[in-house]
Design a protein around this motif. Structure first.
Motif: not given
Length: 280
Positions: A151-160
Protein backbone atom coordinates in the motif's frame (compact mmCIF):
# COMPACT_ATOMS: atom_id res chain seq x y z
CA UNK A 1 -20.44 -28.55 28.46
CA UNK A 2 -19.24 -24.98 27.81
CA UNK A 3 -18.61 -23.81 24.27
CA UNK A 4 -15.02 -22.93 25.22
CA UNK A 5 -14.31 -26.62 25.73
CA UNK A 6 -15.59 -27.60 22.30
CA UNK A 7 -13.30 -28.45 19.44
CA UNK A 8 -15.00 -25.93 17.24
CA UNK A 9 -12.63 -23.21 15.93
CA UNK A 10 -15.13 -22.22 13.24
CA UNK A 11 -17.95 -21.69 15.71
CA UNK A 12 -15.72 -19.88 18.21
CA UNK A 13 -14.40 -17.60 15.47
CA UNK A 14 -17.94 -16.88 14.34
CA UNK A 15 -19.14 -16.00 17.84
CA UNK A 16 -16.14 -13.75 18.42
CA UNK A 17 -16.63 -11.84 15.15
CA UNK A 18 -20.42 -11.74 15.37
CA UNK A 19 -20.45 -10.13 18.80
CA UNK A 20 -17.62 -7.75 17.88
CA UNK A 21 -19.63 -6.67 14.83
CA UNK A 22 -22.72 -6.25 16.96
CA UNK A 23 -20.78 -4.06 19.40
CA UNK A 24 -19.53 -1.78 16.63
CA UNK A 25 -23.00 -1.59 15.10
CA UNK A 26 -24.60 -0.63 18.43
CA UNK A 27 -21.85 1.93 19.05
CA UNK A 28 -22.49 3.38 15.61
CA UNK A 29 -26.20 3.62 16.38
CA UNK A 30 -25.39 5.79 19.39
CA UNK A 31 -22.85 7.83 17.37
CA UNK A 32 -19.87 6.57 19.31
CA UNK A 33 -18.33 5.45 16.02
CA UNK A 34 -19.08 6.60 12.49
CA UNK A 35 -19.74 3.70 10.13
CA UNK A 36 -21.94 5.51 7.62
CA UNK A 37 -19.44 4.75 4.83
CA UNK A 38 -20.87 1.21 4.62
CA UNK A 39 -24.31 2.45 3.58
CA UNK A 40 -23.02 5.47 1.64
CA UNK A 41 -20.82 3.45 -0.74
CA UNK A 42 -21.05 -0.30 -0.12
CA UNK A 43 -18.98 -1.20 -3.20
CA UNK A 44 -16.06 0.94 -2.05
CA UNK A 45 -16.43 -0.36 1.50
CA UNK A 46 -16.38 -4.01 0.42
CA UNK A 47 -13.43 -3.47 -1.90
CA UNK A 48 -11.52 -1.56 0.75
CA UNK A 49 -11.88 -4.22 3.44
CA UNK A 50 -11.60 -7.29 1.21
CA UNK A 51 -7.92 -8.05 1.87
CA UNK A 52 -7.95 -7.43 5.60
CA UNK A 53 -11.28 -9.20 6.18
CA UNK A 54 -10.04 -12.32 4.40
CA UNK A 55 -6.81 -12.36 6.37
CA UNK A 56 -8.57 -11.76 9.68
CA UNK A 57 -10.98 -14.63 9.09
CA UNK A 58 -8.06 -16.98 8.37
CA UNK A 59 -6.18 -15.72 11.40
CA UNK A 60 -9.12 -16.41 13.71
CA UNK A 61 -9.60 -19.93 12.34
CA UNK A 62 -5.93 -20.88 12.60
CA UNK A 63 -5.52 -19.34 16.05
CA UNK A 64 -8.52 -21.17 17.51
CA UNK A 65 -7.40 -24.29 15.66
CA UNK A 66 -3.98 -24.13 17.30
CA UNK A 67 -5.61 -23.84 20.72
CA UNK A 68 -7.14 -27.29 20.24
CA UNK A 69 -3.74 -28.97 20.39
CA UNK A 70 -1.48 -26.71 22.46
CA UNK A 71 -1.56 -24.61 25.60
CA UNK A 72 -2.78 -21.04 25.77
CA UNK A 73 0.68 -19.98 26.96
CA UNK A 74 2.37 -21.32 23.86
CA UNK A 75 -0.15 -19.71 21.49
CA UNK A 76 0.09 -16.41 23.38
CA UNK A 77 3.90 -16.39 23.13
CA UNK A 78 3.88 -17.30 19.44
CA UNK A 79 1.25 -14.74 18.42
CA UNK A 80 3.10 -12.05 20.35
CA UNK A 81 6.60 -12.66 18.99
CA UNK A 82 5.92 -13.89 15.45
CA UNK A 83 4.60 -10.55 14.10
CA UNK A 84 7.78 -8.80 15.28
CA UNK A 85 10.03 -11.36 13.60
CA UNK A 86 7.93 -11.21 10.43
CA UNK A 87 8.06 -7.41 10.41
CA UNK A 88 11.86 -7.42 10.74
CA UNK A 89 12.29 -10.13 8.11
CA UNK A 90 10.14 -8.41 5.49
CA UNK A 91 11.83 -5.08 6.19
CA UNK A 92 15.21 -6.64 5.45
CA UNK A 93 13.98 -8.40 2.30
CA UNK A 94 12.29 -5.25 0.99
CA UNK A 95 15.27 -3.06 1.94
CA UNK A 96 13.11 -0.97 4.25
CA UNK A 97 14.14 0.63 7.49
CA UNK A 98 12.24 -0.74 10.47
CA UNK A 99 11.93 0.81 13.91
CA UNK A 100 12.28 -2.70 15.32
CA UNK A 101 15.89 -2.68 14.11
CA UNK A 102 16.80 0.27 16.30
CA UNK A 103 19.60 -0.65 18.75
CA UNK A 104 17.38 -0.23 21.79
CA UNK A 105 14.65 -2.49 20.34
CA UNK A 106 16.70 -5.36 18.94
CA UNK A 107 17.27 -6.92 22.41
CA UNK A 108 13.51 -6.87 23.08
CA UNK A 109 12.70 -8.55 19.78
CA UNK A 110 15.42 -11.15 20.42
CA UNK A 111 14.11 -11.75 23.95
CA UNK A 112 10.56 -12.25 22.66
CA UNK A 113 11.75 -14.75 20.04
CA UNK A 114 13.97 -16.62 22.52
CA UNK A 115 11.21 -16.81 25.12
CA UNK A 116 8.86 -18.24 22.50
CA UNK A 117 11.38 -20.90 21.46
CA UNK A 118 12.02 -21.94 25.05
CA UNK A 119 8.28 -21.93 25.73
CA UNK A 120 7.73 -24.32 22.83
CA UNK A 121 10.50 -26.60 24.09
CA UNK A 122 9.02 -26.70 27.59
CA UNK A 123 5.39 -27.03 26.52
CA UNK A 124 4.08 -30.56 27.07
CA UNK A 125 0.93 -30.19 24.98
CA UNK A 126 2.54 -29.27 21.67
CA UNK A 127 1.68 -31.22 18.53
CA UNK A 128 2.52 -31.10 14.84
CA UNK A 129 -1.02 -30.02 14.03
CA UNK A 130 -0.67 -27.11 16.43
CA UNK A 131 2.58 -26.09 14.73
CA UNK A 132 0.86 -26.30 11.36
CA UNK A 133 -1.92 -24.00 12.54
CA UNK A 134 0.55 -21.51 14.00
CA UNK A 135 2.63 -21.55 10.81
CA UNK A 136 -0.51 -20.85 8.78
CA UNK A 137 -1.37 -18.04 11.17
CA UNK A 138 2.13 -16.63 10.71
CA UNK A 139 1.74 -16.86 6.93
CA UNK A 140 -1.38 -14.69 7.09
CA UNK A 141 0.48 -12.18 9.27
CA UNK A 142 3.29 -12.11 6.69
CA UNK A 143 0.75 -11.40 3.94
CA UNK A 144 -0.80 -8.70 6.12
CA UNK A 145 2.57 -7.00 6.62
CA UNK A 146 3.40 -7.39 2.93
CA UNK A 147 0.06 -5.81 2.04
CA UNK A 148 0.88 -2.84 4.24
CA UNK A 149 4.20 -2.41 2.45
CA UNK A 150 2.53 -2.66 -0.95
CA UNK A 151 0.00 0.00 0.00
CA UNK A 152 2.87 2.35 0.77
CA UNK A 153 4.73 1.44 -2.44
CA UNK A 154 2.79 -0.54 -5.11
CA UNK A 155 5.97 -0.99 -7.17
CA UNK A 156 7.59 -2.89 -4.32
CA UNK A 157 6.47 -6.24 -5.75
CA UNK A 158 8.77 -5.86 -8.69
CA UNK A 159 11.75 -5.34 -6.40
CA UNK A 160 11.18 -8.41 -4.24
CA UNK A 161 13.06 -11.62 -5.11
CA UNK A 162 11.19 -13.17 -8.03
CA UNK A 163 8.49 -10.52 -7.87
CA UNK A 164 6.99 -8.64 -10.80
CA UNK A 165 3.71 -6.87 -10.12
CA UNK A 166 3.57 -4.91 -13.36
CA UNK A 167 -0.08 -4.11 -14.25
CA UNK A 168 -1.22 -5.59 -10.93
CA UNK A 169 0.22 -2.50 -9.23
CA UNK A 170 -2.84 -0.59 -10.46
CA UNK A 171 -5.12 -3.10 -8.74
CA UNK A 172 -3.10 -2.77 -5.55
CA UNK A 173 -3.47 1.00 -5.69
CA UNK A 174 -7.23 0.74 -6.34
CA UNK A 175 -7.82 -1.50 -3.34
CA UNK A 176 -5.43 0.54 -1.20
CA UNK A 177 -7.22 3.78 -2.08
CA UNK A 178 -10.57 2.18 -1.23
CA UNK A 179 -9.17 0.99 2.09
CA UNK A 180 -7.81 4.47 2.78
CA UNK A 181 -11.34 5.85 2.40
CA UNK A 182 -12.58 3.82 5.38
CA UNK A 183 -12.16 5.09 8.91
CA UNK A 184 -10.91 2.65 11.61
CA UNK A 185 -14.40 2.02 13.02
CA UNK A 186 -15.85 1.09 9.63
CA UNK A 187 -12.90 -1.15 8.90
CA UNK A 188 -13.23 -2.90 12.27
CA UNK A 189 -16.95 -3.48 11.69
CA UNK A 190 -16.46 -4.97 8.23
CA UNK A 191 -13.36 -7.00 9.11
CA UNK A 192 -15.38 -8.75 11.82
CA UNK A 193 -18.72 -8.96 10.01
CA UNK A 194 -17.77 -10.21 6.55
CA UNK A 195 -15.78 -13.35 7.48
CA UNK A 196 -18.18 -14.41 10.25
CA UNK A 197 -20.50 -16.62 8.19
CA UNK A 198 -17.75 -18.07 5.95
CA UNK A 199 -15.71 -19.27 8.94
CA UNK A 200 -18.86 -20.79 10.45
CA UNK A 201 -19.51 -22.67 7.21
CA UNK A 202 -15.90 -23.86 7.13
CA UNK A 203 -16.35 -25.16 10.65
CA UNK A 204 -19.49 -27.09 9.82
CA UNK A 205 -17.83 -28.55 6.72
CA UNK A 206 -15.19 -29.79 9.17
CA UNK A 207 -17.85 -31.68 11.13
CA UNK A 208 -18.03 -29.19 14.00
CA UNK A 209 -21.75 -29.87 14.25
CA UNK A 210 -20.98 -33.41 15.35
CA UNK A 211 -18.56 -32.15 18.01
CA UNK A 212 -21.27 -29.88 19.41
CA UNK A 213 -23.88 -32.72 19.61
CA UNK A 214 -21.37 -34.94 21.45
CA UNK A 215 -20.98 -32.39 24.26
CA UNK A 216 -23.53 -32.80 27.08
CA UNK A 217 -25.99 -29.96 27.18
CA UNK A 218 -24.50 -28.19 24.15
CA UNK A 219 -26.14 -28.80 20.79
CA UNK A 220 -26.26 -26.92 17.53
CA UNK A 221 -29.75 -25.82 18.47
CA UNK A 222 -28.64 -24.29 21.76
CA UNK A 223 -25.80 -22.43 20.02
CA UNK A 224 -28.16 -20.99 17.41
CA UNK A 225 -30.66 -20.09 20.13
CA UNK A 226 -27.95 -18.24 22.04
CA UNK A 227 -27.01 -16.21 18.96
CA UNK A 228 -30.68 -15.51 18.20
CA UNK A 229 -31.40 -14.48 21.80
CA UNK A 230 -28.52 -12.02 21.96
CA UNK A 231 -29.35 -10.56 18.53
CA UNK A 232 -33.03 -10.16 19.36
CA UNK A 233 -32.27 -8.64 22.75
CA UNK A 234 -29.89 -6.13 21.19
CA UNK A 235 -32.48 -5.21 18.57
CA UNK A 236 -35.16 -4.75 21.21
CA UNK A 237 -32.83 -2.59 23.30
CA UNK A 238 -32.05 -0.38 20.33
CA UNK A 239 -35.72 0.00 19.48
CA UNK A 240 -36.57 0.81 23.09
CA UNK A 241 -33.94 3.51 23.45
CA UNK A 242 -33.95 4.86 19.93
CA UNK A 243 -37.60 4.86 18.92
CA UNK A 244 -39.87 7.84 19.33
CA UNK A 245 -40.68 11.10 17.54
CA UNK A 246 -37.14 12.44 17.80
CA UNK A 247 -35.40 9.25 16.64
CA UNK A 248 -31.72 8.78 17.41
CA UNK A 249 -31.68 11.28 20.24
CA UNK A 250 -29.67 9.28 22.76
CA UNK A 251 -25.95 9.87 22.24
CA UNK A 252 -24.38 9.09 25.59
CA UNK A 253 -20.82 9.23 24.26
CA UNK A 254 -21.17 11.98 21.66
CA UNK A 255 -17.84 13.42 20.65
CA UNK A 256 -15.81 10.36 21.60
CA UNK A 257 -15.30 9.38 17.99
CA UNK A 258 -13.74 12.74 17.19
CA UNK A 259 -11.11 12.13 19.85
CA UNK A 260 -9.66 9.24 17.90
CA UNK A 261 -10.98 6.33 19.91
CA UNK A 262 -9.91 3.83 17.31
CA UNK A 263 -6.25 3.94 16.41
CA UNK A 264 -4.91 3.33 12.92
CA UNK A 265 -3.26 0.07 11.89
CA UNK A 266 0.29 1.36 11.82
CA UNK A 267 3.21 -0.99 12.08
CA UNK A 268 6.89 -0.94 12.70
CA UNK A 269 7.56 -0.11 9.05
CA UNK A 270 6.21 3.33 8.19
CA UNK A 271 6.20 6.02 5.52
CA UNK A 272 9.25 7.78 6.92
CA UNK A 273 11.51 4.76 6.64
CA UNK A 274 12.58 5.52 3.07
CA UNK A 275 13.43 9.11 3.91
CA UNK A 276 15.45 7.88 6.86
CA UNK A 277 17.33 5.54 4.57
CA UNK A 278 18.11 8.41 2.21
CA UNK A 279 19.52 10.49 5.02
CA UNK A 280 21.64 7.55 6.14
Amino acid sequence: GSLAALKTPGLMSFLHMAFASLSFWISSYYDVFDTRAVAANPVLALRGCSIRATLFGLQMLTMYGSLLHSSVNMVLAWTSAAPLVIDVGLALVAHKRSRLLLPQLIPLVAAAAAATVFGIMLDRTKSWLSFAMLLLWSATKAVETGWRLLKEDPSLGGRLPGGDFGPAAAVVRLVADSEGGLNPATMALLVNALPALPVLLVGFMGQEGSAIEKTPGATLGTALCAVAAVSASAGASLQRHGSGPQGRQLRPFEGLASMGVAAGSGGAIDDTDDSDAGEA
